[in-house]
Design an enzyme around this catalytic site. Structure first.
Site, PDB file in Angstrom:
ATOM      1  N   CYS A  56       0.786  -0.935   0.116  1.00  0.00           N
ATOM      2  CA  CYS A  56       0.306   0.219   0.212  1.00  0.00           C
ATOM      3  C   CYS A  56       1.128   1.661  -0.103  1.00  0.00           C
ATOM      4  CB  CYS A  56      -0.966   0.127   0.887  1.00  0.00           C
ATOM      5  SG  CYS A  56      -1.822  -2.113   0.803  1.00  0.00           S
ATOM      6  N   GLU A  58       0.375   3.933   1.105  1.00  0.00           N
ATOM      7  CA  GLU A  58       0.610   4.596   3.202  1.00  0.00           C
ATOM      8  C   GLU A  58       2.288   3.792   3.955  1.00  0.00           C
ATOM      9  OE1 GLU A  58      -3.955   4.008   2.801  1.00  0.00           O
ATOM     10  OE2 GLU A  58      -1.962   3.009   2.026  1.00  0.00           O
ATOM     11  N   CYS A  98      -6.850   0.982   4.060  1.00  0.00           N
ATOM     12  CA  CYS A  98      -7.594  -0.706   4.607  1.00  0.00           C
ATOM     13  C   CYS A  98      -7.157  -1.231   6.281  1.00  0.00           C
ATOM     14  CB  CYS A  98      -6.268  -1.428   3.207  1.00  0.00           C
ATOM     15  SG  CYS A  98      -4.845  -1.828   3.727  1.00  0.00           S
ATOM     16  N   CYS A 101      -3.299  -1.635   7.094  1.00  0.00           N
ATOM     17  CA  CYS A 101      -2.516  -0.394   6.807  1.00  0.00           C
ATOM     18  C   CYS A 101      -2.486   0.558   8.451  1.00  0.00           C
ATOM     19  CB  CYS A 101      -3.140   1.200   5.998  1.00  0.00           C
ATOM     20  SG  CYS A 101      -2.132   0.662   4.341  1.00  0.00           S
TER      21      CYS A 101
END
Length: 142
Positions: A56, A58, A98, A101
């Site tokens: 991801c 992040e 998500c 994360c």
């Protein structure tokens, strides 16, 4: 929590990153992270043919922070999603992180602010603890 001008700049940085690097089915999410020392890091997600290998945006941004500064703390973090070519709504929008994360953000800074879409669609700031209630902990309970 209402958002600030600094939050809007963070969102703009994430939008700029994904707008420049968007590749359908490869890079679709951008993120921007503001450290507690005021430094900004931007990233895009890394997709892969093997789905579980994807990372991801992040996490990529946080990895940059750790690599360059060590554990500098997360003041605020935001992710944005670029629309796919077939979608009629062409606006890049803030998305909520998500579950993985959320766990990662919590693990690195329990006081982090996260920018998310609110109930009315407007962006709002929330504490990571609001997104991850009853967080699992490795701490031993006696």
């Amino acid at each position: 929590m209402s958002i600030t001008d600094a939050d809007r700049e963070l969102i703009a940085s994430a939008i700029d990153a994904i707008t420049k690097r968007y590749r359908n089915d490869w890079q679709e999410v951008g993120a921007a992270l503001l450290t507690r020392s005021g430094q900004r890091f931007v990233a895009v997600n890394l997709d892969a043919y093997l789905g579980r290998m994807a990372v991801c945006a992040e996490a990529v941004a946080l990895g940059q922070v750790i690599t360059q500064l060590g554990e500098a703390g997360i003041d605020t973090i935001v992710a944005v999603r670029h629309p796919k070519p077939h979608e009629t709504d062409r606006e890049v929008r803030v998305v909520s992180p998500c579950g993985a994360c959320r766990e990662l953000i919590w693990d690195y800074d329990r006081g982090a602010r996260v920018l998310v879409p609110g109930p009315d669609g407007a962006v709002e700031a929330v504490a990571i603890s609001e997104l991850l209630p009853n967080k699992y902990s490795r701490e031993r309970v006696l």
